[in-house]
Design a protein around this motif. Structure first.
Motif, PDB file in Angstrom:
ATOM      1  N   PRO A 177       0.804  -1.220   0.000  1.00  0.00           N
ATOM      2  CA  PRO A 177       0.000   0.000   0.000  1.00  0.00           C
ATOM      3  C   PRO A 177       0.844   1.280   0.000  1.00  0.00           C
ATOM      4  N   ASN A 178       1.974   1.260   0.664  1.00  0.00           N
ATOM      5  CA  ASN A 178       2.822   2.455   0.699  1.00  0.00           C
ATOM      6  C   ASN A 178       3.396   2.783  -0.677  1.00  0.00           C
ATOM      7  N   ILE A 179       3.687   1.761  -1.445  1.00  0.00           N
ATOM      8  CA  ILE A 179       4.173   1.984  -2.812  1.00  0.00           C
ATOM      9  C   ILE A 179       3.074   2.618  -3.650  1.00  0.00           C
ATOM     10  N   ARG A 180       1.866   2.094  -3.539  1.00  0.00           N
ATOM     11  CA  ARG A 180       0.746   2.645  -4.307  1.00  0.00           C
ATOM     12  C   ARG A 180       0.439   4.077  -3.866  1.00  0.00           C
ATOM     13  N   ILE A 181       0.484   4.354  -2.589  1.00  0.00           N
ATOM     14  CA  ILE A 181       0.258   5.722  -2.097  1.00  0.00           C
ATOM     15  C   ILE A 181       1.299   6.670  -2.668  1.00  0.00           C
ATOM     16  N   ASP A 182       2.565   6.259  -2.657  1.00  0.00           N
ATOM     17  CA  ASP A 182       3.616   7.100  -3.244  1.00  0.00           C
ATOM     18  C   ASP A 182       3.369   7.328  -4.732  1.00  0.00           C
ATOM     19  N   GLU A 183       2.909   6.304  -5.438  1.00  0.00           N
ATOM     20  CA  GLU A 183       2.605   6.457  -6.866  1.00  0.00           C
ATOM     21  C   GLU A 183       1.496   7.482  -7.075  1.00  0.00           C
ATOM     22  N   ILE A 184       0.486   7.439  -6.241  1.00  0.00           N
ATOM     23  CA  ILE A 184      -0.620   8.399  -6.342  1.00  0.00           C
ATOM     24  C   ILE A 184      -0.109   9.810  -6.081  1.00  0.00           C
ATOM     25  N   LEU A 185       0.671   9.967  -5.018  1.00  0.00           N
ATOM     26  CA  LEU A 185       1.194  11.292  -4.681  1.00  0.00           C
ATOM     27  C   LEU A 185       2.139  11.803  -5.759  1.00  0.00           C
ATOM     28  N   ASP A 186       2.960  10.902  -6.297  1.00  0.00           N
ATOM     29  CA  ASP A 186       3.886  11.292  -7.366  1.00  0.00           C
ATOM     30  C   ASP A 186       3.146  11.711  -8.632  1.00  0.00           C
ATOM     31  N   ALA A 187       1.987  11.124  -8.874  1.00  0.00           N
ATOM     32  CA  ALA A 187       1.181  11.507 -10.041  1.00  0.00           C
ATOM     33  C   ALA A 187       0.426  12.811  -9.775  1.00  0.00           C
ATOM     34  N   ALA A 188      -0.099  12.969  -8.578  1.00  0.00           N
ATOM     35  CA  ALA A 188      -0.920  14.141  -8.251  1.00  0.00           C
ATOM     36  C   ALA A 188      -0.101  15.423  -8.124  1.00  0.00           C
ATOM     37  N   GLU A 189       1.057  15.319  -7.532  1.00  0.00           N
ATOM     38  CA  GLU A 189       1.863  16.510  -7.227  1.00  0.00           C
ATOM     39  C   GLU A 189       2.147  17.371  -8.457  1.00  0.00           C
ATOM     40  N   PRO A 190       2.676  16.820  -9.550  1.00  0.00           N
ATOM     41  CA  PRO A 190       2.927  17.687 -10.709  1.00  0.00           C
ATOM     42  C   PRO A 190       1.636  18.195 -11.358  1.00  0.00           C
ATOM     43  N   LEU A 191       0.556  17.428 -11.254  1.00  0.00           N
ATOM     44  CA  LEU A 191      -0.718  17.902 -11.792  1.00  0.00           C
ATOM     45  C   LEU A 191      -1.224  19.096 -10.996  1.00  0.00           C
ATOM     46  N   PHE A 192      -1.104  19.029  -9.677  1.00  0.00           N
ATOM     47  CA  PHE A 192      -1.503  20.164  -8.845  1.00  0.00           C
ATOM     48  C   PHE A 192      -0.680  21.397  -9.211  1.00  0.00           C
ATOM     49  N   PHE A 193       0.583  21.176  -9.549  1.00  0.00           N
ATOM     50  CA  PHE A 193       1.455  22.290  -9.912  1.00  0.00           C
ATOM     51  C   PHE A 193       1.095  22.863 -11.272  1.00  0.00           C
ATOM     52  N   THR A 194       0.898  22.008 -12.262  1.00  0.00           N
ATOM     53  CA  THR A 194       0.686  22.509 -13.623  1.00  0.00           C
ATOM     54  C   THR A 194      -0.751  22.974 -13.860  1.00  0.00           C
ATOM     55  N   LYS A 195      -1.734  22.243 -13.341  1.00  0.00           N
ATOM     56  CA  LYS A 195      -3.139  22.588 -13.568  1.00  0.00           C
ATOM     57  C   LYS A 195      -3.743  23.385 -12.421  1.00  0.00           C
TER      58      LYS A 195
END
Length: 113
Positions: free
Chosen positions: A8-26
Protein backbone atom coordinates in the motif's frame (compact mmCIF):
# COMPACT_ATOMS: atom_id res chain seq x y z
CA UNK A 1 -5.66 -15.56 -11.80
CA UNK A 2 -5.71 -12.92 -9.06
CA UNK A 3 -3.26 -10.03 -9.18
CA UNK A 4 -0.62 -10.06 -6.45
CA UNK A 5 -1.18 -7.46 -3.73
CA UNK A 6 1.01 -4.40 -4.01
CA UNK A 7 2.49 -2.76 -0.93
CA UNK A 8 0.00 0.00 0.00
CA UNK A 9 2.82 2.45 0.70
CA UNK A 10 4.17 1.98 -2.81
CA UNK A 11 0.75 2.65 -4.31
CA UNK A 12 0.26 5.72 -2.10
CA UNK A 13 3.62 7.10 -3.24
CA UNK A 14 2.60 6.46 -6.87
CA UNK A 15 -0.62 8.40 -6.34
CA UNK A 16 1.19 11.29 -4.68
CA UNK A 17 3.89 11.29 -7.37
CA UNK A 18 1.18 11.51 -10.04
CA UNK A 19 -0.92 14.14 -8.25
CA UNK A 20 1.86 16.51 -7.23
CA UNK A 21 2.93 17.69 -10.71
CA UNK A 22 -0.72 17.90 -11.79
CA UNK A 23 -1.50 20.16 -8.85
CA UNK A 24 1.45 22.29 -9.91
CA UNK A 25 0.69 22.51 -13.62
CA UNK A 26 -3.14 22.59 -13.57
CA UNK A 27 -3.68 23.88 -10.05
CA UNK A 28 -5.30 22.00 -7.20
CA UNK A 29 -8.84 23.13 -8.02
CA UNK A 30 -8.62 22.22 -11.70
CA UNK A 31 -7.01 18.82 -11.17
CA UNK A 32 -9.52 15.98 -10.97
CA UNK A 33 -9.27 12.47 -9.60
CA UNK A 34 -9.69 11.33 -13.21
CA UNK A 35 -6.61 13.37 -14.18
CA UNK A 36 -4.59 11.61 -11.50
CA UNK A 37 -5.78 8.09 -12.34
CA UNK A 38 -5.35 8.74 -16.08
CA UNK A 39 -1.76 9.78 -15.49
CA UNK A 40 -1.23 6.58 -13.52
CA UNK A 41 -3.07 4.40 -16.06
CA UNK A 42 -5.36 2.87 -13.45
CA UNK A 43 -9.10 2.69 -12.84
CA UNK A 44 -10.66 5.70 -11.13
CA UNK A 45 -12.03 3.61 -8.28
CA UNK A 46 -8.56 2.42 -7.27
CA UNK A 47 -7.62 5.79 -5.81
CA UNK A 48 -10.55 5.70 -3.37
CA UNK A 49 -9.11 2.58 -1.78
CA UNK A 50 -6.24 4.79 -0.51
CA UNK A 51 -7.76 8.28 -0.28
CA UNK A 52 -11.31 9.45 0.35
CA UNK A 53 -10.88 12.71 -1.56
CA UNK A 54 -8.59 14.96 -3.55
CA UNK A 55 -8.19 17.02 -0.38
CA UNK A 56 -6.73 13.98 1.41
CA UNK A 57 -4.23 13.58 -1.43
CA UNK A 58 -3.14 17.20 -1.03
CA UNK A 59 -2.84 16.73 2.72
CA UNK A 60 -0.66 13.65 2.16
CA UNK A 61 1.61 15.60 -0.20
CA UNK A 62 1.99 18.35 2.38
CA UNK A 63 2.66 15.78 5.12
CA UNK A 64 5.29 14.07 2.98
CA UNK A 65 7.11 17.35 2.39
CA UNK A 66 6.84 18.24 6.07
CA UNK A 67 8.48 14.94 7.01
CA UNK A 68 11.38 15.69 4.67
CA UNK A 69 11.73 19.13 6.23
CA UNK A 70 11.71 17.70 9.76
CA UNK A 71 14.48 15.25 8.86
CA UNK A 72 16.60 18.13 7.57
CA UNK A 73 15.90 20.20 10.69
CA UNK A 74 16.89 17.31 12.98
CA UNK A 75 20.14 16.89 11.05
CA UNK A 76 20.89 20.60 11.37
CA UNK A 77 20.07 20.74 15.08
CA UNK A 78 22.25 17.73 15.86
CA UNK A 79 25.21 19.13 13.91
CA UNK A 80 28.32 19.73 15.99
CA UNK A 81 29.90 21.81 13.24
CA UNK A 82 27.50 24.77 13.45
CA UNK A 83 26.92 27.31 16.16
CA UNK A 84 23.32 28.20 17.16
CA UNK A 85 23.11 31.18 14.78
CA UNK A 86 24.30 29.06 11.85
CA UNK A 87 21.82 26.34 12.80
CA UNK A 88 18.98 28.86 12.81
CA UNK A 89 20.05 30.22 9.42
CA UNK A 90 20.22 26.69 8.00
CA UNK A 91 16.77 25.83 9.37
CA UNK A 92 15.22 28.93 7.81
CA UNK A 93 16.97 28.21 4.50
CA UNK A 94 15.74 24.61 4.62
CA UNK A 95 12.16 25.80 5.18
CA UNK A 96 12.36 28.09 2.15
CA UNK A 97 13.82 25.28 0.02
CA UNK A 98 10.90 23.07 1.03
CA UNK A 99 8.37 25.75 0.15
CA UNK A 100 10.06 26.34 -3.20
CA UNK A 101 10.46 22.59 -3.81
CA UNK A 102 10.07 21.59 -7.46
CA UNK A 103 9.81 25.13 -8.78
CA UNK A 104 7.49 26.28 -6.04
CA UNK A 105 4.90 23.53 -6.26
CA UNK A 106 3.83 24.12 -2.66
CA UNK A 107 3.27 27.80 -3.42
CA UNK A 108 1.74 27.38 -6.87
CA UNK A 109 -0.78 24.59 -6.45
CA UNK A 110 -3.64 27.02 -6.96
CA UNK A 111 -5.61 26.43 -3.77
CA UNK A 112 -6.51 30.10 -3.52
CA UNK A 113 -7.53 32.01 -6.61
Amino acid sequence: MARPMQDPNIRIDEILDAAEPLFFTKGYKKTTITDITSKMGVAKGMIYYYFRSKEEILEAIINRQTQVLLIHIKEIVSSQEKNPVQKFECIVASMFRTIQYRDGVLLNIGIVE
